[in-house]
Scaffold this motif. Structure first.
Motif, PDB file in Angstrom:
ATOM      1  N   GLU A  37      92.575 -59.016  34.396  1.00  5.44           N
ATOM      2  CA  GLU A  37      93.147 -59.545  33.397  1.00  5.44           C
ATOM      3  C   GLU A  37      94.744 -58.664  32.952  1.00  5.44           C
ATOM      4  OE1 GLU A  37      90.736 -59.418  29.741  1.00  5.44           O
ATOM      5  OE2 GLU A  37      89.177 -59.625  31.213  1.00  5.44           O
ATOM      6  N   ILE A  38      94.944 -57.674  33.898  1.00  6.67           N
ATOM      7  CA  ILE A  38      96.157 -57.103  33.723  1.00  6.67           C
ATOM      8  C   ILE A  38      97.119 -57.191  34.970  1.00  6.67           C
ATOM      9  CG2 ILE A  38      95.444 -55.301  31.982  1.00  6.67           C
ATOM     10  CD1 ILE A  38      95.487 -53.191  34.050  1.00  6.67           C
ATOM     11  N   GLY A  39      96.732 -58.336  35.825  1.00  8.67           N
ATOM     12  CA  GLY A  39      97.498 -58.468  37.177  1.00  8.67           C
ATOM     13  C   GLY A  39      97.015 -57.777  38.544  1.00  8.67           C
ATOM     14  N   ILE A  40      96.169 -56.976  38.229  1.00  9.69           N
ATOM     15  CA  ILE A  40      95.740 -56.213  39.355  1.00  9.69           C
ATOM     16  C   ILE A  40      94.771 -56.990  40.266  1.00  9.69           C
ATOM     17  CG2 ILE A  40      94.651 -54.142  40.277  1.00  9.69           C
ATOM     18  CD1 ILE A  40      95.687 -52.649  37.746  1.00  9.69           C
ATOM     19  N   LYS A  41      95.156 -57.368  41.675  1.00  9.26           N
ATOM     20  CA  LYS A  41      94.195 -58.116  42.421  1.00  9.26           C
ATOM     21  C   LYS A  41      93.577 -57.087  43.278  1.00  9.26           C
ATOM     22  CE  LYS A  41      97.600 -61.862  42.313  1.00  9.26           C
ATOM     23  NZ  LYS A  41      98.717 -61.038  41.701  1.00  9.26           N
TER      24      LYS A  41
ATOM     25  N   ALA B  44      96.792 -47.545  32.645  1.00  8.19           N
ATOM     26  CA  ALA B  44      96.787 -48.820  32.163  1.00  8.19           C
ATOM     27  C   ALA B  44      95.252 -49.351  32.905  1.00  8.19           C
ATOM     28  CB  ALA B  44      97.924 -49.849  32.884  1.00  8.19           C
ATOM     29  N   ILE B  45      94.907 -48.778  34.063  1.00  7.27           N
ATOM     30  CA  ILE B  45      93.830 -49.045  34.535  1.00  7.27           C
ATOM     31  C   ILE B  45      92.619 -48.655  33.845  1.00  7.27           C
ATOM     32  CG2 ILE B  45      92.387 -48.501  36.608  1.00  7.27           C
ATOM     33  CD1 ILE B  45      94.849 -48.460  38.254  1.00  7.27           C
ATOM     34  N   SER B  46      92.657 -47.335  33.188  1.00  3.98           N
ATOM     35  CA  SER B  46      91.756 -46.971  32.036  1.00  3.98           C
ATOM     36  C   SER B  46      91.645 -47.625  30.920  1.00  3.98           C
ATOM     37  CB  SER B  46      92.427 -45.316  31.773  1.00  3.98           C
ATOM     38  OG  SER B  46      91.450 -44.782  31.019  1.00  3.98           O
ATOM     39  N   CYS B  47      92.726 -48.062  30.481  1.00  5.73           N
ATOM     40  CA  CYS B  47      92.570 -49.081  29.370  1.00  5.73           C
ATOM     41  C   CYS B  47      91.987 -50.348  29.483  1.00  5.73           C
ATOM     42  CB  CYS B  47      94.252 -48.973  28.668  1.00  5.73           C
ATOM     43  SG  CYS B  47      95.019 -47.549  27.934  1.00  5.73           S
ATOM     44  N   ALA B  48      92.154 -50.701  30.572  1.00  7.38           N
ATOM     45  CA  ALA B  48      91.728 -52.107  30.943  1.00  7.38           C
ATOM     46  C   ALA B  48      90.277 -52.289  31.293  1.00  7.38           C
ATOM     47  CB  ALA B  48      92.386 -52.696  32.136  1.00  7.38           C
ATOM     48  N   ILE B  49      89.565 -51.018  31.397  1.00  2.00           N
ATOM     49  CA  ILE B  49      88.181 -50.995  31.849  1.00  2.00           C
ATOM     50  C   ILE B  49      87.366 -50.852  30.713  1.00  2.00           C
ATOM     51  CG2 ILE B  49      86.560 -49.442  32.957  1.00  2.00           C
ATOM     52  CD1 ILE B  49      88.178 -50.942  35.050  1.00  2.00           C
TER      53      ILE B  49
ATOM     54  N   VAL C 204      93.481 -54.090  26.209  1.00  2.99           N
ATOM     55  CA  VAL C 204      94.168 -54.701  27.380  1.00  2.99           C
ATOM     56  C   VAL C 204      95.553 -54.875  27.031  1.00  2.99           C
ATOM     57  CG1 VAL C 204      94.246 -57.124  28.233  1.00  2.99           C
ATOM     58  CG2 VAL C 204      92.001 -56.308  27.901  1.00  2.99           C
ATOM     59  N   GLU C 205      95.869 -55.038  25.800  1.00  2.00           N
ATOM     60  CA  GLU C 205      97.344 -55.141  25.376  1.00  2.00           C
ATOM     61  C   GLU C 205      98.029 -53.657  25.703  1.00  2.00           C
ATOM     62  OE1 GLU C 205      99.041 -57.993  24.681  1.00  2.00           O
ATOM     63  OE2 GLU C 205      96.876 -58.789  25.006  1.00  2.00           O
ATOM     64  N   LYS C 206      97.555 -52.655  25.302  1.00  2.43           N
ATOM     65  CA  LYS C 206      98.118 -51.262  25.670  1.00  2.43           C
ATOM     66  C   LYS C 206      98.301 -51.352  27.023  1.00  2.43           C
ATOM     67  CE  LYS C 206      97.877 -46.574  24.834  1.00  2.43           C
ATOM     68  NZ  LYS C 206      97.181 -45.317  24.155  1.00  2.43           N
ATOM     69  N   ALA C 207      97.243 -51.843  28.033  1.00  7.77           N
ATOM     70  CA  ALA C 207      97.118 -51.945  29.451  1.00  7.77           C
ATOM     71  C   ALA C 207      98.281 -52.521  29.932  1.00  7.77           C
ATOM     72  CB  ALA C 207      95.811 -52.272  30.023  1.00  7.77           C
ATOM     73  N   LYS C 208      98.629 -53.767  29.343  1.00  9.64           N
ATOM     74  CA  LYS C 208      99.602 -54.673  30.083  1.00  9.64           C
ATOM     75  C   LYS C 208     101.180 -53.925  29.509  1.00  9.64           C
ATOM     76  CE  LYS C 208      97.471 -58.964  29.468  1.00  9.64           C
ATOM     77  NZ  LYS C 208      96.990 -60.275  28.829  1.00  9.64           N
ATOM     78  N   GLN C 209     101.321 -53.152  28.501  1.00  9.13           N
ATOM     79  CA  GLN C 209     102.393 -52.763  28.082  1.00  9.13           C
ATOM     80  C   GLN C 209     102.541 -51.477  28.883  1.00  9.13           C
ATOM     81  OE1 GLN C 209     102.499 -51.098  24.095  1.00  9.13           O
ATOM     82  NE2 GLN C 209     104.096 -49.793  24.335  1.00  9.13           N
ATOM     83  N   LEU C 210     101.789 -50.495  29.192  1.00  6.59           N
ATOM     84  CA  LEU C 210     101.864 -49.660  30.446  1.00  6.59           C
ATOM     85  C   LEU C 210     102.256 -50.221  31.665  1.00  6.59           C
ATOM     86  CD1 LEU C 210      98.721 -47.477  29.336  1.00  6.59           C
ATOM     87  CD2 LEU C 210     101.209 -46.715  29.172  1.00  6.59           C
TER      88      LEU C 210
ATOM     89  N   ALA D  78      86.310 -39.852  21.874  1.00  3.28           N
ATOM     90  CA  ALA D  78      87.919 -39.247  21.479  1.00  3.28           C
ATOM     91  C   ALA D  78      88.930 -39.101  22.718  1.00  3.28           C
ATOM     92  CB  ALA D  78      87.203 -37.841  20.805  1.00  3.28           C
ATOM     93  N   LEU D  79      88.218 -39.469  23.898  1.00  5.76           N
ATOM     94  CA  LEU D  79      89.270 -39.374  25.084  1.00  5.76           C
ATOM     95  C   LEU D  79      90.180 -40.525  25.160  1.00  5.76           C
ATOM     96  CD1 LEU D  79      86.461 -38.024  27.582  1.00  5.76           C
ATOM     97  CD2 LEU D  79      88.327 -36.674  26.350  1.00  5.76           C
ATOM     98  N   PHE D  80      91.122 -40.401  25.841  1.00  6.92           N
ATOM     99  CA  PHE D  80      92.267 -41.262  25.976  1.00  6.92           C
ATOM    100  C   PHE D  80      92.009 -42.559  26.479  1.00  6.92           C
ATOM    101  CE2 PHE D  80      95.164 -43.692  28.692  1.00  6.92           C
ATOM    102  CZ  PHE D  80      96.216 -43.879  27.780  1.00  6.92           C
ATOM    103  N   CYS D  81      91.955 -43.814  25.727  1.00  9.15           N
ATOM    104  CA  CYS D  81      91.733 -45.186  26.036  1.00  9.15           C
ATOM    105  C   CYS D  81      90.382 -45.500  26.370  1.00  9.15           C
ATOM    106  CB  CYS D  81      92.614 -45.631  27.078  1.00  9.15           C
ATOM    107  SG  CYS D  81      93.558 -47.076  26.578  1.00  9.15           S
ATOM    108  N   TYR D  82      89.284 -44.730  25.798  1.00 10.58           N
ATOM    109  CA  TYR D  82      87.743 -44.924  26.229  1.00 10.58           C
ATOM    110  C   TYR D  82      87.376 -46.421  25.249  1.00 10.58           C
ATOM    111  CZ  TYR D  82      85.943 -41.691  29.530  1.00 10.58           C
ATOM    112  OH  TYR D  82      85.775 -41.014  30.662  1.00 10.58           O
ATOM    113  N   GLU D  83      88.207 -46.963  24.302  1.00  6.46           N
ATOM    114  CA  GLU D  83      87.821 -47.966  23.781  1.00  6.46           C
ATOM    115  C   GLU D  83      89.060 -49.070  24.528  1.00  6.46           C
ATOM    116  OE1 GLU D  83      85.747 -49.090  21.675  1.00  6.46           O
ATOM    117  OE2 GLU D  83      84.993 -47.024  21.363  1.00  6.46           O
ATOM    118  N   ARG D  84      88.678 -50.190  25.005  1.00  9.37           N
ATOM    119  CA  ARG D  84      89.101 -51.042  25.938  1.00  9.37           C
ATOM    120  C   ARG D  84      90.241 -51.495  25.135  1.00  9.37           C
ATOM    121  NH1 ARG D  84      88.412 -56.885  28.960  1.00  9.37           N
ATOM    122  NH2 ARG D  84      89.408 -56.128  30.750  1.00  9.37           N
TER     123      ARG D  84
END
Length: 507
Positions: free
Chosen positions: A375-379, A288-293, A332-338, A324-330
């Motif tokens: 944006e995904i709730g990580i403070k 999720a962190i990877s997807c949110a960055i 956020v919705e996938k990050a929240k789901q994870l 081509a690597l996992f979640c290198y395109e941001r």
């Protein structure tokens, strides 16, 4: 860049320039290179140091058996020749008979053996120990020959030996326990004095077997920041400077008397997670962190776009399209789901550590990441540390997350085995390993066919990005600035300043 930031920066430059006459720049003779940087070495033990600022100093004083040139080709250093046996289990070096330490002692096979035994001794805490664990024994059959007997073929061993973390030091100094308290190498310069966070004075080593350097010495001033460095360059108090901040580097070409060298490097900016601490123990949280960055946004904001988004493999021969690597395109919705799948839909709090000054963009990187993860709730609480405190904390693995700039290597195995193998000596920093990573590293270690090695490490990179123990961000540039009468410096993708051996200072 916002106008307020530009105004603030211009003011600080002007202020530094106004203080130019009071800046503590080391005086020099006409034949001495006056140099400046803003981050000083944190120690003098070449086997233990990991900070870039330490390595940049020590590579002028110490030498490995072999080194990399600007094209990442392996060339002689202390060794004049080398050869693997046909089965790949023996690596034999012939030493340069003229190689001498700066105390006048000849460099001998016994010194090489003692140096590598010290690196391999777990009690040493050597940074590159994991690169050399296939060494079973070391023979010294005559006055110029060293034979490394290996437990298995080890293709990247030779590349690993190009690092200053594999420097050859005097056996007598090892026995005396003085490694790290003084610097006695066989390199092009002697370290005459070191006043931490103030200055270093180096003199040319007349006994250097590599040839004659073109200056009498180098006087290095440690200035408070890079705006002060630019001011000292403008007022001609400094001939040559290492620049880490791209904001400062972009101003150098505006000065008629200065030249800027800008070279892509293998080192990579990364957000290191600690998968041994909850909730980073959960793969879905790390993903999720990877997807949110938004890596490009971090690059554009912190580094002014001066670089390229990267996956784990940064060396040209192995680098691939990170898209081509996992979640290198941001996403956020996938990050929240994870996050929800992992039971953290409401987020969590964590601390990220970053060093002041190395890299100079660390605080800005941390702030952008802080904003994106919110944006995904990580403070995220940002904890800035002085470099030596940061290095100690990092080496202990005592962090939730860390903003880091890690060194690159020309070979994937020698670059990453200390983190991503089960016996890696920095496994306690990575705090993550699985059978896939370990086995792929081992396959790549023994494979001699380049195409097959590239396929192996492509799988390694893909898996590493997917399990997301770290979030690779981007690679940048190394910058040096110099007066136009300074000639001959050749930059390198490794960031080394060894090219200062070719520098001359004209009128």
């Amino acid at each position: 860049m916002g106008q307020s930031l530009m105004k603030k920066f211009a003011t600080s430059v002007a202020f530094a320039a106004a203080l130019g006459a009071a800046t503590a720049v080391v005086p020099a003779s006409a034949e001495t290179l006056r140099m400046a940087w803003s981050q000083d070495a944190t120690g003098l033990d070449p086997h233990k140091q990991t900070a870039f600022s330490s390595l940049r100093l020590l590579e002028l004083v110490y030498e490995p058996l072999v080194r990399l040139n600007a094209d990442l080709e392996i060339i002689p250093a202390i060794a004049e020749s080398w050869e693997f046996s046909e089965d790949g289990k023996t690596l034999t070096f012939k030493l340069d008979a003229d190689a001498k330490f700066q105390n006048g002692e000849k460099v001998t096979p016994a010194d090489v053996k003692a140096s590598f035994e010290r690196v391999l001794d777990e009690a040493t805490g050597a940074a590159a120990r994991a690169n050399f664990t296939s060494i079973e024994s070391i023979d010294t059959p005559d006055e110029t020959t060293v034979v490394f007997n290996l437990s298995q073929p080890d293709v990247p061993m030779l590349t690993a030996m190009t690092s200053i973390n594999a420097a050859v030091v005097p056996a007598s100094e090892i026995e005396a326990g003085t490694i790290g308290t003084k610097a006695i190498g066989s390199g092009p310069f002697k370290l005459d004095s070191w006043e931490p966070n103030q200055k270093e004075v180096l003199s040319a080593n007349p006994d250097w077997a590599g040839g004659e350097v073109k200056v009498d010495g180098i006087n290095i001033s440690v200035l408070p920041d890079e705006t002060a460095i630019l001011a000292a360059l403008r007022t001609k108090q400094v001939d040559f400077a290492l620049i880490n901040d791209p904001l400062v580097a972009t101003l150098v070409p505006n000065e008629a008397s200065l030249e800027l060298s800008r070279t892509p490097v293998l080192a990579y900016h990364v957000l290191q997670l600690n998968p041994s601490r909850e909730p980073m123990t959960e793969q879905a949280v790390r993903q999720a962190i990877s997807c949110a960055i938004d890596r490009q946004d971090v690059l554009d904001t912190a580094l002014l776009g001066e670089g390229a988004v990267t996956g784990p493999l940064t060396m040209p021969a192995y680098r691939s399209d990170p898209g081509a690597l996992f979640c290198y395109e941001r996403d956020v919705e996938k990050a929240k789901q994870l996050m929800a799948e992992a039971g953290y839909e409401d987020g969590f709090s964590a601390t990220v550590i970053a060093a002041t000054g190395e890299p100079p963009t660390a605080a800005a990187e941390a702030q952008v990441i802080q904003s994106q993860l919110a944006e995904i709730g990580i403070k995220l609480d940002i904890k800035m540390m002085e470099l030596n405190v940061y290095v100690d904390t990092w080496l202990k693995g005592d962090f939730d997350m860390a903003v880091a700039l890690n060194g690159g290597r020309a070979d994937p195995y020698s670059m990453y085995n200390r983190y991503w193998t089960k016996d890696g000596n920095l496994q306690h920093v990575a705090n993550y390993i699985d059978d896939t990573l370990d086995s792929l590293m081992q396959e790549g270690r023994v494979e001699t066919d380049f195409d097959k090695r590239k396929e192996i490490f492509s799988k390694f990179e893909t898996h590493l990005a997917e399990v997301s123990p770290w979030i690779w961000l981007y690679t940048g540039y190394t910058y040096t600035a110099q007066q136009k009468n300074v000639k001959g410096f050749v930059p390198s993708p490794t960031g080394t300043l060894f090219g200062l051996t070719e520098v001359s200072v004209g009128e």
